[in-house]
Scaffold this motif. Structure first.
Motif, PDB file in Angstrom:
ATOM      1  N   ALA A 135      44.280  37.124  52.292  1.00 39.85           N
ATOM      2  CA  ALA A 135      45.130  36.972  51.110  1.00 39.85           C
ATOM      3  C   ALA A 135      46.572  37.077  51.563  1.00 39.85           C
ATOM      4  CB  ALA A 135      44.806  38.046  50.088  1.00 39.85           C
ATOM      5  N   MET A 136      47.386  36.062  51.225  1.00 41.35           N
ATOM      6  CA  MET A 136      48.759  36.009  51.708  1.00 41.35           C
ATOM      7  C   MET A 136      49.787  36.363  50.630  1.00 41.35           C
ATOM      8  SD  MET A 136      48.369  35.331  54.894  1.00 41.35           S
ATOM      9  CE  MET A 136      50.052  35.004  55.392  1.00 41.35           C
ATOM     10  N   PHE A 137      49.678  35.738  49.454  1.00 42.89           N
ATOM     11  CA  PHE A 137      50.647  35.995  48.396  1.00 42.89           C
ATOM     12  C   PHE A 137      50.104  35.575  47.047  1.00 42.89           C
ATOM     13  CE2 PHE A 137      51.749  31.865  50.241  1.00 42.89           C
ATOM     14  CZ  PHE A 137      51.913  31.039  49.146  1.00 42.89           C
ATOM     15  N   LEU A 138      50.809  36.002  46.026  1.00 41.36           N
ATOM     16  CA  LEU A 138      50.469  35.699  44.638  1.00 41.36           C
ATOM     17  C   LEU A 138      51.658  34.977  44.019  1.00 41.36           C
ATOM     18  CD1 LEU A 138      48.917  38.042  42.054  1.00 41.36           C
ATOM     19  CD2 LEU A 138      51.150  37.095  41.588  1.00 41.36           C
ATOM     20  N   LYS A 139      51.380  33.916  43.285  1.00 43.57           N
ATOM     21  CA  LYS A 139      52.436  33.171  42.599  1.00 43.57           C
ATOM     22  C   LYS A 139      52.149  33.160  41.111  1.00 43.57           C
ATOM     23  CE  LYS A 139      56.069  30.732  42.087  1.00 43.57           C
ATOM     24  NZ  LYS A 139      56.917  31.591  41.301  1.00 43.57           N
ATOM     25  N   PHE A 140      53.095  33.702  40.332  1.00 42.53           N
ATOM     26  CA  PHE A 140      53.036  33.674  38.877  1.00 42.53           C
ATOM     27  C   PHE A 140      53.680  32.374  38.443  1.00 42.53           C
ATOM     28  CE2 PHE A 140      55.095  34.950  34.752  1.00 42.53           C
ATOM     29  CZ  PHE A 140      53.922  35.042  34.023  1.00 42.53           C
ATOM     30  N   ALA A 141      52.935  31.509  37.757  1.00 44.59           N
ATOM     31  CA  ALA A 141      53.371  30.146  37.451  1.00 44.59           C
ATOM     32  C   ALA A 141      54.715  30.080  36.737  1.00 44.59           C
ATOM     33  CB  ALA A 141      52.303  29.426  36.632  1.00 44.59           C
ATOM     34  N   LYS A 142      54.964  30.990  35.823  1.00 45.23           N
ATOM     35  CA  LYS A 142      56.183  30.910  35.016  1.00 45.23           C
ATOM     36  C   LYS A 142      57.362  31.665  35.625  1.00 45.23           C
ATOM     37  CE  LYS A 142      53.382  30.572  30.870  1.00 45.23           C
ATOM     38  NZ  LYS A 142      52.935  31.221  29.660  1.00 45.23           N
ATOM     39  N   GLY A 143      57.159  32.277  36.770  1.00 48.80           N
ATOM     40  CA  GLY A 143      58.213  33.108  37.348  1.00 48.80           C
ATOM     41  C   GLY A 143      58.971  32.435  38.465  1.00 48.80           C
ATOM     42  N   HIS A 144      60.078  33.039  38.810  1.00 48.78           N
ATOM     43  CA  HIS A 144      60.930  32.564  39.902  1.00 48.78           C
ATOM     44  C   HIS A 144      60.711  33.404  41.162  1.00 48.78           C
ATOM     45  CE1 HIS A 144      63.219  35.881  38.128  1.00 48.78           C
ATOM     46  NE2 HIS A 144      63.732  36.046  39.341  1.00 48.78           N
ATOM     47  N   TRP A 145      59.591  34.080  41.233  1.00 52.13           N
ATOM     48  CA  TRP A 145      59.316  34.995  42.327  1.00 52.13           C
ATOM     49  C   TRP A 145      57.914  34.775  42.893  1.00 52.13           C
ATOM     50  CZ3 TRP A 145      59.468  36.396  37.214  1.00 52.13           C
ATOM     51  CH2 TRP A 145      58.273  36.872  36.662  1.00 52.13           C
ATOM     52  N   THR A 146      57.747  35.274  44.110  1.00 54.32           N
ATOM     53  CA  THR A 146      56.467  35.270  44.809  1.00 54.32           C
ATOM     54  C   THR A 146      56.208  36.697  45.257  1.00 54.32           C
ATOM     55  OG1 THR A 146      56.793  33.009  45.580  1.00 54.32           O
ATOM     56  CG2 THR A 146      55.200  34.351  46.797  1.00 54.32           C
ATOM     57  N   SER A 147      55.006  37.185  45.006  1.00 52.39           N
ATOM     58  CA  SER A 147      54.637  38.538  45.408  1.00 52.39           C
ATOM     59  C   SER A 147      53.691  38.442  46.604  1.00 52.39           C
ATOM     60  CB  SER A 147      53.969  39.273  44.249  1.00 52.39           C
ATOM     61  OG  SER A 147      54.898  39.455  43.201  1.00 52.39           O
ATOM     62  N   ALA A 148      54.174  38.871  47.750  1.00 47.76           N
ATOM     63  CA  ALA A 148      53.402  38.789  48.991  1.00 47.76           C
ATOM     64  C   ALA A 148      52.676  40.113  49.236  1.00 47.76           C
ATOM     65  CB  ALA A 148      54.330  38.470  50.150  1.00 47.76           C
ATOM     66  N   TYR A 149      51.443  40.004  49.724  1.00 51.80           N
ATOM     67  CA  TYR A 149      50.664  41.205  50.009  1.00 51.80           C
ATOM     68  C   TYR A 149      51.302  41.963  51.171  1.00 51.80           C
ATOM     69  CZ  TYR A 149      47.156  39.290  46.893  1.00 51.80           C
ATOM     70  OH  TYR A 149      46.508  38.796  45.795  1.00 51.80           O
ATOM     71  N   ALA A 150      51.717  43.189  50.913  1.00 52.40           N
ATOM     72  CA  ALA A 150      52.415  43.996  51.912  1.00 52.40           C
ATOM     73  C   ALA A 150      51.572  44.206  53.166  1.00 52.40           C
ATOM     74  CB  ALA A 150      52.830  45.337  51.307  1.00 52.40           C
ATOM     75  N   LYS A 151      50.256  44.263  53.020  1.00 55.25           N
ATOM     76  CA  LYS A 151      49.385  44.499  54.173  1.00 55.25           C
ATOM     77  C   LYS A 151      49.439  43.359  55.194  1.00 55.25           C
ATOM     78  CE  LYS A 151      46.065  47.685  52.161  1.00 55.25           C
ATOM     79  NZ  LYS A 151      46.073  48.758  53.118  1.00 55.25           N
ATOM     80  N   ARG A 152      49.963  42.213  54.836  1.00 57.52           N
ATOM     81  CA  ARG A 152      50.019  41.072  55.753  1.00 57.52           C
ATOM     82  C   ARG A 152      51.271  41.091  56.626  1.00 57.52           C
ATOM     83  NH1 ARG A 152      45.654  40.768  56.481  1.00 57.52           N
ATOM     84  NH2 ARG A 152      46.482  39.821  58.343  1.00 57.52           N
ATOM     85  N   PHE A 153      52.233  41.965  56.310  1.00 55.06           N
ATOM     86  CA  PHE A 153      53.474  42.034  57.073  1.00 55.06           C
ATOM     87  C   PHE A 153      53.338  42.997  58.238  1.00 55.06           C
ATOM     88  CE2 PHE A 153      54.920  40.405  53.048  1.00 55.06           C
ATOM     89  CZ  PHE A 153      55.938  39.532  53.379  1.00 55.06           C
TER      90      PHE A 153
END
Length: 166
Positions: free
Chosen positions: A98-116
């Motif tokens: 799992a790399m990241f989550l994208k909320f369709a209506k938002g201007h942001w991307t939430s990336a899974y911290a465990k992947r960094f």
């Protein structure tokens, strides 16, 4: 950290994402959507864990103009909790990371911290604790909110303004 670039990588190294600058937020979410999404992704064959020990999901949330997939974008596969869900969880299909989550209506991307890798920003808040199912003590490393909390909305609003004005 203001101009730092962080990289997240899938387990096998075929997918790599880049996050530039300070995130909008480093937060842990306990909402029912994040818990269901995490359970779905962690059930994939060979998938790495995305949740913390207490069931929350730690995200580094970036403006869309500061987050990108720089390698292996063709390997990303979208997962949704339901066909009409507003969020897509992007997974590296090569190794089910799992790399990241994208909320369709938002201007942001939430990336899974465990992947960094390396030094990532510490948790700044914990949200949606009303849905938390763990019996472990709630960590006291950051403020916790039963809902999303006004600080989160303020950060999202100010980040949108910053995007508009460059």
């Amino acid at each position: 950290m203001a101009n730092a670039t962080l990289f997240s990588t899938c387990q096998c190294g075929k997918v790599r994402c880049q996050a530039v600058g300070r995130p909008i937020l480093s937060g842990v979410c306990y909402c029912d959507d994040c818990q269901a999404g995490a359970a779905m992704l962690e059930a994939l064959d060979g998938a790495a864990k995305v949740t913390e020990e207490d069931g929350g999901t730690h995200y580094l949330t970036y403006r869309d103009d500061r987050f990108s997939c720089v390698k292996g974008v063709e390997l990303l596969k979208a997962y949704q909790n339901a066909p009409d869900a507003p969020t897509r969880r992007m997974v590296a299909s090569c190794c089910n990371s799992a790399m990241f989550l994208k909320f369709a209506k938002g201007h942001w991307t939430s990336a899974y911290a465990k992947r960094f890798a390396g030094d990532i920003p510490p948790v700044e808040m914990r949200t949606q604790t009303q849905f938390r199912q763990s019996n472990l003590p709630l960590p006291d490393d950051a403020p916790s909110y039963r809902t999303f909390g006004p600080k989160l909305f303020w950060r999202l609003i100010t980040s949108r303004i910053a995007m508009i004005f460059g």
